[in-house]
Design a protein around this motif. Sequence first.
Motif, PDB file in Angstrom:
ATOM      1  N   ALA A   1       7.721  84.035 -20.292  1.00  0.00           N
ATOM      2  CA  ALA A   1       6.530  84.885 -20.321  1.00  0.00           C
ATOM      3  C   ALA A   1       5.440  84.273 -21.182  1.00  0.00           C
ATOM      4  N   GLU A   2       5.823  83.324 -22.057  1.00  0.00           N
ATOM      5  CA  GLU A   2       4.848  82.717 -22.965  1.00  0.00           C
ATOM      6  C   GLU A   2       4.092  81.554 -22.333  1.00  0.00           C
ATOM      7  N   LEU A   3       4.482  81.162 -21.121  1.00  0.00           N
ATOM      8  CA  LEU A   3       3.947  79.921 -20.550  1.00  0.00           C
ATOM      9  C   LEU A   3       2.644  80.140 -19.807  1.00  0.00           C
TER      10      LEU A   3
ATOM     11  N   TRP B   1       1.457  76.043 -23.564  1.00  0.00           N
ATOM     12  CA  TRP B   1       1.281  75.417 -22.256  1.00  0.00           C
ATOM     13  C   TRP B   1       2.636  74.982 -21.713  1.00  0.00           C
ATOM     14  N   ASP B   2       2.849  75.224 -20.428  1.00  0.00           N
ATOM     15  CA  ASP B   2       4.088  74.797 -19.772  1.00  0.00           C
ATOM     16  C   ASP B   2       4.111  73.278 -19.698  1.00  0.00           C
ATOM     17  N   SER B   3       5.063  72.663 -20.349  1.00  0.00           N
ATOM     18  CA  SER B   3       5.207  71.206 -20.215  1.00  0.00           C
ATOM     19  C   SER B   3       6.461  70.842 -19.420  1.00  0.00           C
TER      20      SER B   3
ATOM     21  N   GLY C   1      14.560  77.109 -19.115  1.00  0.00           N
ATOM     22  CA  GLY C   1      14.412  78.343 -19.891  1.00  0.00           C
ATOM     23  C   GLY C   1      15.286  79.461 -19.358  1.00  0.00           C
ATOM     24  N   GLY C   2      15.360  80.511 -20.176  1.00  0.00           N
ATOM     25  CA  GLY C   2      16.018  81.723 -19.702  1.00  0.00           C
ATOM     26  C   GLY C   2      17.518  81.657 -19.537  1.00  0.00           C
ATOM     27  N   VAL C   3      18.182  80.785 -20.312  1.00  0.00           N
ATOM     28  CA  VAL C   3      19.646  80.714 -20.198  1.00  0.00           C
ATOM     29  C   VAL C   3      20.350  80.831 -21.551  1.00  0.00           C
TER      30      VAL C   3
HETATM   31  P1  AMP Z   1      14.310  79.605 -23.659  1.00  0.00           P
HETATM   32  O1  AMP Z   1      15.363  78.635 -23.241  1.00  0.00           O
HETATM   33  O2  AMP Z   1      13.641  80.266 -22.517  1.00  0.00           O
HETATM   34  O3  AMP Z   1      14.850  80.566 -24.662  1.00  0.00           O
HETATM   35  O4  AMP Z   1      13.198  78.761 -24.384  1.00  0.00           O
HETATM   36  C1  AMP Z   1      13.498  78.025 -25.558  1.00  0.00           C
HETATM   37  C2  AMP Z   1      12.231  77.457 -26.156  1.00  0.00           C
HETATM   38  O5  AMP Z   1      11.635  76.543 -25.271  1.00  0.00           O
HETATM   39  C3  AMP Z   1      11.174  78.490 -26.457  1.00  0.00           C
HETATM   40  O6  AMP Z   1      10.537  78.125 -27.662  1.00  0.00           O
HETATM   41  C4  AMP Z   1      10.220  78.359 -25.312  1.00  0.00           C
HETATM   42  O7  AMP Z   1       8.918  78.772 -25.610  1.00  0.00           O
HETATM   43  C5  AMP Z   1      10.281  76.886 -25.018  1.00  0.00           C
HETATM   44  N1  AMP Z   1       9.990  76.649 -23.616  1.00  0.00           N
HETATM   45  C6  AMP Z   1      10.610  77.261 -22.583  1.00  0.00           C
HETATM   46  N2  AMP Z   1      10.115  76.843 -21.411  1.00  0.00           N
HETATM   47  C7  AMP Z   1       9.169  75.926 -21.702  1.00  0.00           C
HETATM   48  C8  AMP Z   1       8.281  75.155 -20.902  1.00  0.00           C
HETATM   49  N3  AMP Z   1       8.310  75.217 -19.581  1.00  0.00           N
HETATM   50  N4  AMP Z   1       7.423  74.311 -21.519  1.00  0.00           N
HETATM   51  C9  AMP Z   1       7.420  74.234 -22.863  1.00  0.00           C
HETATM   52  N5  AMP Z   1       8.214  74.940 -23.661  1.00  0.00           N
HETATM   53  C10 AMP Z   1       9.075  75.791 -23.107  1.00  0.00           C
END
Ligand code: AMP
Length: 395
Positions: A181-183, A196-198, A245-247
Amino acid sequence: MKSVDAHLADILATVRTLAPLELELERALGTTLAEEVSSPVPLPPFDNSAMDGYAVRAADVAAAPVSLPVIDDIAAGSGELRAIGHGHAVRIMTGAPLPAGADAVVPVEWTDGGTVTVRIDRPVREGNAVRRAGEDVQAGEVVLKPGTTIGAAQLGIIAGTGRRRVWVRPRPRVVVLSTGAELVEPGTQLGPGQIWDSNSFTLTAAVREAGGEGFRAGTVTDDPAAFLDQLDAQLVRADAVITSGGVSMGAYEPVKEALGPLGTVRFEKVAMQPGMPQGFGVVGDDQVPIFTLPGNPVSSYVSFQLFVRPALRKMRGLPAGPPATRSAHLLAPLHSPEGKRSFLRGVLADDGTVTPVHGQGSHQLAALALANCLIMVPEQVTEVPSGASVQVIRI
Ligand code: AMP
Ligand code: MG
């Protein structure tokens, strides 16, 4: 916790090599050859000149300097040739067929360049500057074997044998989806709490570097239903899917929440750092492999190198296993958590030394971008002194 090796073994046991298909040469770069390619004709197909000069009989110029009448002019592509007789010369260009009767070519540099008569300053040996038919490839000879990766030179020889299409294992089509949701998209303004989504850019590029076709499907928020919708829409064009993300273990883990109930994707802790939370399985009617990588940018990248890259090799019909390692001489001490295999980012120099980069956090993407290798520290090792020999994986 599951070992890195066991996780890779599960993945390689599940993914399948893609079925061959016939592609136009323009689309075959980076694919894996799935047939034997042989030449229907000898290559070169006819004796021809290797230089611009004069076709002669070597015996006629043995007493050089000599002057000979120039009875013909042969350009590359000429089809109708007059045989040359004793004491004659024919002006000939590189790649032009050698006329009957001639047995050598005198380079233009050894002559006065005449077009009616030519003065030849030096004798030549029989066969001088002549490329014989079949000297590169004999008729029926195999030039490439199945399993060859098709690069520029391989494409060249396939075209050089007259083929327009070729049977290959294609580059795997891999859809990349970021969740969070932060991307927000790079190129737009950041709001409070946003980044920013990287990952989707990194992973799509990594797919291309690994010989696949990456499709960046953008980002989805932390809503499991929205994630499933997006996944469904993307599956039609995918040989594999990568999510980031999300796992992890928190709340709002859409990938885990959406895929967990399907029962075809397993979410596990793998004994590695970075990248402990991993998921892998299959989705959809076609059982498309899905890699659900952790969100931290360094974690997802390292996970790609360890698990997705070997899987893509198998899909491409290439030998697949753990990433290749080499040993290097460590220039600074390292710490590593007990029970996990560490993959620290380092700079490997030409002299075989390796220096860890500053910034080993799994969010420190700038440090990753300075690194050219991963320094591997085994599970049971917690301290590595400066000067030790370590195993590294090039990235
Ligand atoms: P998550 O695995 O979703 O809990 O994300 C772990 C960390 O990675 C968090 O700090 C996220 O904000 C960062 N993160 C997740 N997806 C991305 C993305 N696509 N690009 C950059 N950072 C990300
Ligand atoms: Mg997240």
